[in-house]
Design a protein around this motif. Sequence first.
Motif, PDB file in Angstrom:
ATOM      1  N   UNK A  23      49.125  48.931  38.984  1.00 48.38           N
ATOM      2  CA  UNK A  23      48.252  47.604  39.210  1.00 48.38           C
ATOM      3  C   UNK A  23      48.114  47.064  37.868  1.00 48.38           C
ATOM      4  N   UNK A  24      48.799  47.621  36.846  1.00 46.49           N
ATOM      5  CA  UNK A  24      48.958  46.750  35.504  1.00 46.49           C
ATOM      6  C   UNK A  24      47.549  46.283  35.051  1.00 46.49           C
ATOM      7  N   UNK A  52      39.886  53.445  45.566  1.00 45.99           N
ATOM      8  CA  UNK A  52      39.925  52.476  44.452  1.00 45.99           C
ATOM      9  C   UNK A  52      41.197  51.454  44.512  1.00 45.99           C
ATOM     10  N   UNK A  53      42.160  51.836  45.216  1.00 41.44           N
ATOM     11  CA  UNK A  53      43.441  51.090  45.403  1.00 41.44           C
ATOM     12  C   UNK A  53      43.142  49.917  46.175  1.00 41.44           C
ATOM     13  N   UNK A 103      42.887  42.406  43.494  1.00 43.57           N
ATOM     14  CA  UNK A 103      42.798  41.593  42.296  1.00 43.57           C
ATOM     15  C   UNK A 103      43.841  40.301  42.296  1.00 43.57           C
ATOM     16  N   UNK A 104      43.429  39.466  41.616  1.00 44.87           N
ATOM     17  CA  UNK A 104      44.312  37.923  41.395  1.00 44.87           C
ATOM     18  C   UNK A 104      45.584  38.394  41.395  1.00 44.87           C
ATOM     19  N   UNK A 107      41.270  35.826  33.780  1.00 44.55           N
ATOM     20  CA  UNK A 107      40.621  37.200  33.595  1.00 44.55           C
ATOM     21  C   UNK A 107      41.597  37.832  34.919  1.00 44.55           C
ATOM     22  N   UNK A 108      42.474  38.721  34.656  1.00 41.26           N
ATOM     23  CA  UNK A 108      43.094  39.229  35.796  1.00 41.26           C
ATOM     24  C   UNK A 108      42.452  40.158  36.666  1.00 41.26           C
ATOM     25  N   UNK A 109      41.209  40.563  36.222  1.00 35.91           N
ATOM     26  CA  UNK A 109      40.385  41.495  36.872  1.00 35.91           C
ATOM     27  C   UNK A 109      39.726  40.962  37.975  1.00 35.91           C
ATOM     28  N   UNK A 110      39.579  39.610  38.328  1.00 38.13           N
ATOM     29  CA  UNK A 110      38.942  39.061  39.441  1.00 38.13           C
ATOM     30  C   UNK A 110      39.311  39.483  40.725  1.00 38.13           C
TER      31      UNK A 110
END
Length: 185
Positions: free
Chosen positions: A37-38, A104-105, A111-112, A146-149
């Motif tokens: 998921x980078x 968790x996946x 994620x965005x 932020x890519x974690x959104x």
Amino acid sequence: MVRKLKYHEQKLLRRLELVSWEAAAGSLAEVKALRRYRMGRREDYVHYKALARAVRTLVRRLRDLGPASAAFRSRCAVTLLEKLYGLGLVSGRQSLAVCESLSAAAFCRRRLPCLLVKLRMAQNLRHAVTFVEQGHVRVGPEVVTDPAVLIPRAVEDFITWVDASRLRQKVLDYNQERDDYDLAA
């Protein structure tokens, strides 16, 4: 078997932070998920695992309630299913059996960058993460870097390119939809 590092080599290695294998030694599955998921921060994945575990324990507690509290159990189950469906973590609102297998996946897929790949705005996750970090993507009126959104279902339709983005201009040129006013600018 490996020689001891000299002082200047240790000093260089202190500055250069390689993958912290002590921290990532939790499990091989965790490292694979971080790569798949980078994800730049391991803490995000740990947080997602904790959230998924909390949802699963809540579902087990609701399931284990006695028959005397059937009305309370059904009310809580409907509320939980609506919340998880609204966040996009489960595919349907039928039963709590879907929530028992929440992982968790599911959080990682919301994620965005994952949604950019799903919406075909990026070819792969690496490009999607780069687009987000460089500020080419906005969600509603806000530019997101932020890519974690995590993006809920209701906001998923509002993911677009930033107006001044070169990527947006390239897409409009490719689709031959660029306005004359945009050409002057």
